[in-house]
Design an enzyme around this catalytic site. Structure first.
Site, PDB file in Angstrom:
ATOM      1  N   LYS A  26       0.863  -1.184   0.000  1.00  0.00           N
ATOM      2  CA  LYS A  26       0.000   0.000   0.000  1.00  0.00           C
ATOM      3  C   LYS A  26       0.892   1.224   0.000  1.00  0.00           C
ATOM      4  O   LYS A  26       2.031   1.181   0.470  1.00  0.00           O
ATOM      5  CB  LYS A  26      -0.892   0.019   1.258  1.00  0.00           C
ATOM      6  CG  LYS A  26      -2.133   0.866   1.115  1.00  0.00           C
ATOM      7  CD  LYS A  26      -3.210   0.139   0.343  1.00  0.00           C
ATOM      8  CE  LYS A  26      -4.473   0.950   0.187  1.00  0.00           C
ATOM      9  NZ  LYS A  26      -5.537   0.156  -0.439  1.00  0.00           N
TER      10      LYS A  26
HETATM   11  P1  NAD Z   1     -13.065   7.604  -3.016  1.00  0.00           P
HETATM   12  O1  NAD Z   1     -12.077   8.634  -2.646  1.00  0.00           O
HETATM   13  O2  NAD Z   1     -13.459   7.495  -4.455  1.00  0.00           O
HETATM   14  O3  NAD Z   1     -14.408   7.815  -2.162  1.00  0.00           O
HETATM   15  C1  NAD Z   1     -14.419   7.891  -0.784  1.00  0.00           C
HETATM   16  C2  NAD Z   1     -15.819   8.286  -0.343  1.00  0.00           C
HETATM   17  O4  NAD Z   1     -15.913   8.191   1.080  1.00  0.00           O
HETATM   18  C3  NAD Z   1     -16.209   9.709  -0.689  1.00  0.00           C
HETATM   19  O5  NAD Z   1     -17.577   9.719  -1.076  1.00  0.00           O
HETATM   20  C4  NAD Z   1     -16.034  10.464   0.637  1.00  0.00           C
HETATM   21  O6  NAD Z   1     -16.865  11.605   0.735  1.00  0.00           O
HETATM   22  C5  NAD Z   1     -16.431   9.394   1.627  1.00  0.00           C
HETATM   23  N1  NAD Z   1     -15.856   9.550   2.967  1.00  0.00           N
HETATM   24  C6  NAD Z   1     -14.546   9.641   3.297  1.00  0.00           C
HETATM   25  N2  NAD Z   1     -14.405   9.755   4.640  1.00  0.00           N
HETATM   26  C7  NAD Z   1     -15.660   9.705   5.146  1.00  0.00           C
HETATM   27  C8  NAD Z   1     -16.181   9.775   6.472  1.00  0.00           C
HETATM   28  N3  NAD Z   1     -15.374   9.930   7.530  1.00  0.00           N
HETATM   29  N4  NAD Z   1     -17.535   9.701   6.630  1.00  0.00           N
HETATM   30  C9  NAD Z   1     -18.350   9.541   5.545  1.00  0.00           C
HETATM   31  N5  NAD Z   1     -17.910   9.476   4.283  1.00  0.00           N
HETATM   32  C10 NAD Z   1     -16.588   9.569   4.098  1.00  0.00           C
HETATM   33  O7  NAD Z   1     -12.504   6.200  -2.475  1.00  0.00           O
HETATM   34  P2  NAD Z   1     -12.877   4.753  -2.966  1.00  0.00           P
HETATM   35  O8  NAD Z   1     -11.870   4.318  -3.969  1.00  0.00           O
HETATM   36  O9  NAD Z   1     -14.336   4.683  -3.277  1.00  0.00           O
HETATM   37  O10 NAD Z   1     -12.560   3.909  -1.653  1.00  0.00           O
HETATM   38  C11 NAD Z   1     -13.518   3.723  -0.611  1.00  0.00           C
HETATM   39  C12 NAD Z   1     -13.053   2.594   0.285  1.00  0.00           C
HETATM   40  O11 NAD Z   1     -12.948   1.389  -0.483  1.00  0.00           O
HETATM   41  C13 NAD Z   1     -11.680   2.766   0.930  1.00  0.00           C
HETATM   42  O12 NAD Z   1     -11.681   2.157   2.195  1.00  0.00           O
HETATM   43  C14 NAD Z   1     -10.748   2.030  -0.014  1.00  0.00           C
HETATM   44  O13 NAD Z   1      -9.549   1.611   0.631  1.00  0.00           O
HETATM   45  C15 NAD Z   1     -11.636   0.857  -0.372  1.00  0.00           C
HETATM   46  N6  NAD Z   1     -11.287   0.189  -1.618  1.00  0.00           N
HETATM   47  C16 NAD Z   1     -11.233   0.831  -2.790  1.00  0.00           C
HETATM   48  C17 NAD Z   1     -10.950   0.150  -3.974  1.00  0.00           C
HETATM   49  C18 NAD Z   1     -10.957   0.805  -5.314  1.00  0.00           C
HETATM   50  O14 NAD Z   1     -10.854   0.097  -6.335  1.00  0.00           O
HETATM   51  N7  NAD Z   1     -11.124   2.115  -5.418  1.00  0.00           N
HETATM   52  C19 NAD Z   1     -10.676  -1.216  -3.917  1.00  0.00           C
HETATM   53  C20 NAD Z   1     -10.742  -1.875  -2.683  1.00  0.00           C
HETATM   54  C21 NAD Z   1     -11.054  -1.167  -1.540  1.00  0.00           C
END
Ligand code: NAD
Length: 419
Positions: free
Chosen positions: A109
């Protein structure tokens, strides 16, 4: 930094989880000791010329937890909340996630402490390129392959690929996944994590003998993962009654149309004030009366404070590490069926794997093929975890971790210890 996050050290939580699994599977002590430590970690300073002519120095990290099963794989996040311990924990989670999905990768990561909202596009590009050249000694298509995570996207992956390629003197598309299709990205990658979350939700409901039609769903986080999950579940017939972002949430007990909410957000910059919905707080969102709760934002959101008030019967962990261990115990005692992050959100890394494979072959698949292959792997992983959970009478989280740690341990043992 949120209060929950300050109080929860993600790395301690990840170690505690590993220790519990080690006991359960009688993990050999030397393998346990080895898995408790990241293989490599790098902290870099990233000096950037800002648009006003001043220079800011940012801090970035790249951690490789384990590379026994293959090259290290894991996203890069940009956030003011990034800490080395968080990155370590997420790297370890990636090791388990790849092992549960049965794909030939280890876990890594990366992260940069910054607030991308406060950076111009030019500053973001300079930050990304300088971070890439600082971690270039660690990454590469055979060594460590970054991907998007919180606040990073396909454009940022394109800048990483370009910076790496310029340094090598030839194009190296395989150094990152989650790239735009035009430079070697895979069809279906953008939606892969949310699509995988949807497959897992459907598998879960099937196992619980429930249909998806009119199931009340609440989704925290409307980013790359949450928004796709919301749209696909809506198309499957679920009722998305609550959607939240970092600044607040919206609620309509009759159901929201996530496609329209996304359009409204693009027009206004916020989901708040969306027609036919009530603005609510993030706290209220998690405690809404619903069937399925999907945290898809960030870690440490479901805590011992709010877990007693959660009314959902099923919790699908789309985010990484959204539930603290004490909250997990509360959810279990309430009989809530929890599907863990390392299984639920593996869709992203699975299609990243497809992207890497297609790049190596130089032969690209259609979106349909990608989605079918994704479904195949997700369904298989879900059933392996479910079978173990039923056989051992343990939670889905414990079963997923048992499966993952056993697979990495078996490979470690068979490779042996050098020298
Ligand atoms: P992103 O940046 O596209 O979206 C994050 C979202 O979470 C946004 O809508 C933001 O407003 C919201 N958010 C952040 N902190 C918050 C809080 N304290 N309270 C409420 N809402 C909050 O990120 P993403 O890529 O969608 O990732 C989301 C999660 O999924 C993370 O934990 C990431 O590690 C995990 N993840 C992502 C992927 C991927 O392919 N993008 C793959 C596996 C896991």
């Amino acid at each position: 930094m949120t209060e929950e996050k300050k109080n929860t050290n993600a790395w301690q939580v990840a170690l505690q989880q590993l220790d519990e699994i080690a006991k359960r599977i009688n993990l050999e002590p030397w393998i346990h000791k080895k898995l408790r430590r990241p293989k490599r970690e790098l902290t870099v300073s990233i000096p950037i010329k800002m648009d006003d002519g001043s220079v800011e120095v940012f801090t970035g990290y790249r951690v490789q937890h384990n590379i026994t099963l293959g090259p290290a794989k894991g996203g890069i996040r940009y956030s003011p909340d990034v800490t080395l311990d968080e990155i370590r924990a997420l790297a370890m989670l990636m090791t388990w996630k790849c092992a549960v999905a049965g794909i030939p990768y280890g876990g890594a990561k990366g992260g940069v402490i910054c607030d991308p909202e406060k950076l111009s596009l030019g500053e973001l590009e300079r930050l990304t390129r300088r971070y890439t050249s600082e971690i270039i000694i660690m990454i590469g298509p055979e060594k460590d392959i970054p991907a998007p995570d919180i606040n990073t996207n396909s454009q940022i992956m394109a800048w990483i690929m370009d910076t790496y390629s310029i340094n090598k003197g030839y194009s190296v598309p395989g150094v990152v996944t989650g790239k735009p299709v035009v430079i070697g990205g895979s069809e279906g990658r953008q939606e892969a994590t949310g699509r995988g979350v949807t497959f897992i939700t459907l598998n879960t409901l099937k196992y619980l003998n429930q249909g998806i039609e009119d199931r009340k769903v609440v989704i925290q986080g409307f980013g790359k993962v949450g928004s796709v999950t919301a749209k696909l579940l809506h198309l499957e017939g679920a009722k998305i009654i609550g959607i939240g972002e970092i600044y607040g949430a919206i609620y309509n007990p009759k159901g929201l149309n996530p496609l329209e909410v996304d359009k409204y957000r693009r027009e206004t910059g916020s989901i708040l004030g969306y027609k036919d919905s009530e603005d609510i707080t993030n706290k209220e969102l998690l405690e809404l009366n619903c069937d399925i709760l999907i945290p898809a934002a960030t870690e440490g959101q479901i805590t011992e404070k709010n877990a007693p008030n959660i009314k959902a019967r099923v919790l699908i962990e789309a985010a990484n590490g959204p539930t603290t261990p004490s909250a997990d115990k509360i959810l279990e005692s309430k009989g809530i069926f929890v599907v863990p992050d390392i299984l639920t959100n593996a869709g992203g890394v699975i299609v990243s794997y497809f992207e890497w494979v297609q790049g190596i072959q130089g032969y690209f698949w259609s979106e349909r093929e990608v989605n079918l292959k994704l479904r195949d792997i997700m369904d298989r992983a879900f059933h392996h975890v479910l079978e173990l959970s039923l056989k051992e009478k343990v939670s889905m989280r414990t079963a997923a971790l048992m499966l993952a740690v056993s697979r990495v341990a078996e490979a470690t043992k068979i490779r042996g210890l050098y020298p």
